[in-house]
Design an enzyme around this catalytic site. Structure first.
Site, mmCIF file in Angstrom:
data_model
loop_
_atom_site.group_PDB
_atom_site.id
_atom_site.type_symbol
_atom_site.label_atom_id
_atom_site.label_comp_id
_atom_site.label_asym_id
_atom_site.label_seq_id
_atom_site.Cartn_x
_atom_site.Cartn_y
_atom_site.Cartn_z
ATOM 1 N N TYR A 240 -0.399 11.457 41.838
ATOM 2 C CA TYR A 240 -0.735 10.045 41.776
ATOM 3 C C TYR A 240 -1.789 9.485 43.018
ATOM 4 O O TYR A 240 -2.621 9.208 43.155
ATOM 5 C CB TYR A 240 0.598 9.422 41.710
ATOM 6 N N SER B 250 2.863 20.946 38.691
ATOM 7 C CA SER B 250 4.364 21.052 38.547
ATOM 8 C C SER B 250 4.549 19.362 38.043
ATOM 9 O O SER B 250 5.353 19.176 37.184
ATOM 10 C CB SER B 250 5.273 21.301 39.396
ATOM 11 N N SER C 172 7.984 9.301 54.041
ATOM 12 C CA SER C 172 8.393 7.927 53.261
ATOM 13 C C SER C 172 9.403 7.059 54.214
ATOM 14 O O SER C 172 10.014 7.623 55.144
ATOM 15 C CB SER C 172 9.120 8.852 52.112
ATOM 16 N N THR D 283 11.672 6.163 53.245
ATOM 17 C CA THR D 283 13.275 6.735 52.908
ATOM 18 C C THR D 283 13.688 7.233 54.077
ATOM 19 O O THR D 283 15.008 7.123 54.490
ATOM 20 C CB THR D 283 13.313 7.596 51.816
ATOM 21 N N TYR E 155 16.230 14.372 48.574
ATOM 22 C CA TYR E 155 14.930 14.071 48.657
ATOM 23 C C TYR E 155 14.591 13.512 49.950
ATOM 24 O O TYR E 155 13.832 14.001 50.669
ATOM 25 C CB TYR E 155 14.387 13.039 47.395
ATOM 26 N N LYS F 162 12.439 15.073 53.450
ATOM 27 C CA LYS F 162 11.474 14.468 54.019
ATOM 28 C C LYS F 162 11.785 14.280 55.422
ATOM 29 O O LYS F 162 10.944 14.769 56.741
ATOM 30 C CB LYS F 162 10.941 13.064 53.736
ATOM 31 N N TYR G 58 5.085 6.344 53.708
ATOM 32 C CA TYR G 58 4.389 5.147 52.845
ATOM 33 C C TYR G 58 5.901 4.361 52.544
ATOM 34 O O TYR G 58 6.939 4.585 52.278
ATOM 35 C CB TYR G 58 4.342 5.842 51.395
ATOM 36 N N ARG H 10 21.915 -0.389 41.553
ATOM 37 C CA ARG H 10 21.620 0.782 41.567
ATOM 38 C C ARG H 10 22.184 1.625 42.649
ATOM 39 O O ARG H 10 21.919 1.196 43.722
ATOM 40 C CB ARG H 10 20.102 1.395 41.190
#
Ligand code: NAD
Ligand code: UFG
Length: 352
Positions: A13, A36, A126, A128, A150, A154, A178, A305
């Site tokens: 993307y 992938s 990220s 994150t 994940y 990073k 990002y 969530r």
């Protein structure tokens, strides 16, 4: 100086949009991707958009021999390293896959780069890595912590890059953090094409709009935010792509103006936020999408969530001061361009 850039994960993307921005700025692009989570069709479309065939190599960043072949036969200025797996939920279920792909894969890439004395890297980090931020907006010196494999992958790569920069000051290692990339190329020809049901908000909204999904679930209406829904810093993928060009331009200027006695002036490890600096709530984004596209987005409020935070938006000052980059496109542009891509390609790259 060569202007050739190796783009790992360039069929994905953000990578596909960045290939266009690089080409438009005069860089020569070589894409390295194991497909992938992407398709050849994305590369074909990028080639059509730029009017030139992009060099594409199907390969895995964990394959050192293959990478050596790529570096042996070409001279690169540097590497933009997008290749990685990115689904938070999947990373909880398959942590070894995530550490292997994202961390071991990056170590492998860095080792081969070192062998060939290629020391310029732009890495996809990220927001994150900031975990649940203590204060807003989030600047690059904010504390880092992660709660899922994940994010941990990073953060671990960031630590590896920091250690590498300390060990050898000829490395230039930019980690672009990002915030929430959304939107698509203004042609509607390339965009985000999730494999299954989307995890992220904007692709979910656009798939509801096109009729592929029935209803959006909004995760939480009781956050301490403007309307109770989560707040994020949505950034147009075209702006994000331009941020990578600005980072490379910065490294090019630095390395070309440097005399041999200036070798210590490498950037070392340089983390930079790529965000707009503006928070938008989930509900505000849903309403903006409807306003811009005329499409109603049926939605229901459900519980929070697990792992989500209330608010997250960037301080974008460092990118502006150092790279001369700032986001230009609005939330309306993000919605308009997402919709153009989704409505023209209801099944993503398999639509035609
Ligand atoms: P994407 O999945 O569309 O692109 C990643 C690409 O890397 C895919 O084309 C995939 O096939 C390729 N890839 C994965 N593992 C590989 C491997 N071992 N060898 C070679 N290629 C491999 O994702 P994206 O949204 O374009 O994200 C690009 C990068 O930015 C990722 O590293 C991601 O973690 C990071 N990032 C993304 C977001 C986001 O919300 N999209 C936010 C922050 C950071
Ligand atoms: N949301 C919904 N419904 C959905 C999907 C999301 O209400 O169906 C909400 C979330 O609760 C959150 C907001 O929309 O409040 C944004 O969620 P996303 O999943 O789109 O994005 P996140 O901020 O959770 O995560 C994204 C990337 C991560 C990355 C993180 C920080 O997916 O990979 O940004 O950069 F780590």
């Amino acid at each position: 100086m060569t202007n050739k850039i190796l783009v790992t994960g360039g069929a994905g993307y953000i990578g596909s949009h960045t290939c266009i921005a690089l080409h438009e700025t005069g860089y020569e692009v070589v894409v390295y991707d194991n497909l992938s989570n992407s398709s050849r069709e994305a590369i074909n479309r990028v080639s059509t958009l730029i009017g030139q065939t992009i060099e594409f190599i199907e390969g895995d960043i964990r394959d050192a021999e293959m990478l050596r072949q790529v570096f042996t036969s070409r001279e690169f200025f540097g590497v933009i390293h997008f290749a990685g797996l990115k689904a938070v939920g999947e990373s909880v279920a398959k942590p070894l896959l995530y550490y292997n792909n994202n961390v071991s894969g990056t170590i492998n890439l860095l080792e081969v780069m070192a062998e060939y004395n290629i020391k310029n890297l732009v890495f996809s980090s990220s927001a994150t890595v900031y975990g649940d931020p203590e204060s807003l907006p989030i600047d690059e010196n904010s504390p880092r912590s992660c709660t899922n494999p994940y994010g941990q992958s990073k953060l671990t790569v960031e630590h590896i890059l920091e250690d590498l920069a300390v060990s050898d000051d000829s490395w230039n290692l930019v980690a672009l953090r990002y915030f929430n990339p959304v939107g698509a190329h203004s042609s509607g020809q390339i965009g985000e094409d999730p494999n299954d049901i989307p995890n992220n908000l904007m692709p979910y909204i656009s798939q509801v709009a096109v009729g592929k999904l029935k209803k959006l679930s909004i995760f939480g209406d009781d956050y301490p935010t403007i309307d109770g829904t989560g707040v994020r810093d949505f950034i147009h993928v075209t702006d994000l792509a331009q941020g990578h060009v600005s980072a490379l331009n910065y490294l090019e200027q630095l390395t070309s103006s440097r005399s041999p006695s200036d070798m210590a002036k490498s950037v070392g490890f340089l983390p930079i936020n790529l965000g707009t600096g503006k928070g938008t709530s989930v509900l505000e984004l849903v309403n903006a999408f409807t306003e811009v596209t005329g499409r109603d987005i049926p939605h229901q409020f459900t519980g929070r969530r697990a792992g989500d935070i209330a608010s997250c938006y960037a301080s974008a000052d460092k990118a502006k001061t150092l790279l001369g980059w700032q986001a230009e496109l609005s939330i309306a542009d993000m919605c308009q361009d997402t919709w153009r891509w989704q409505s023209q390609n209801p099944s993503g790259y398999n639509s035609h």
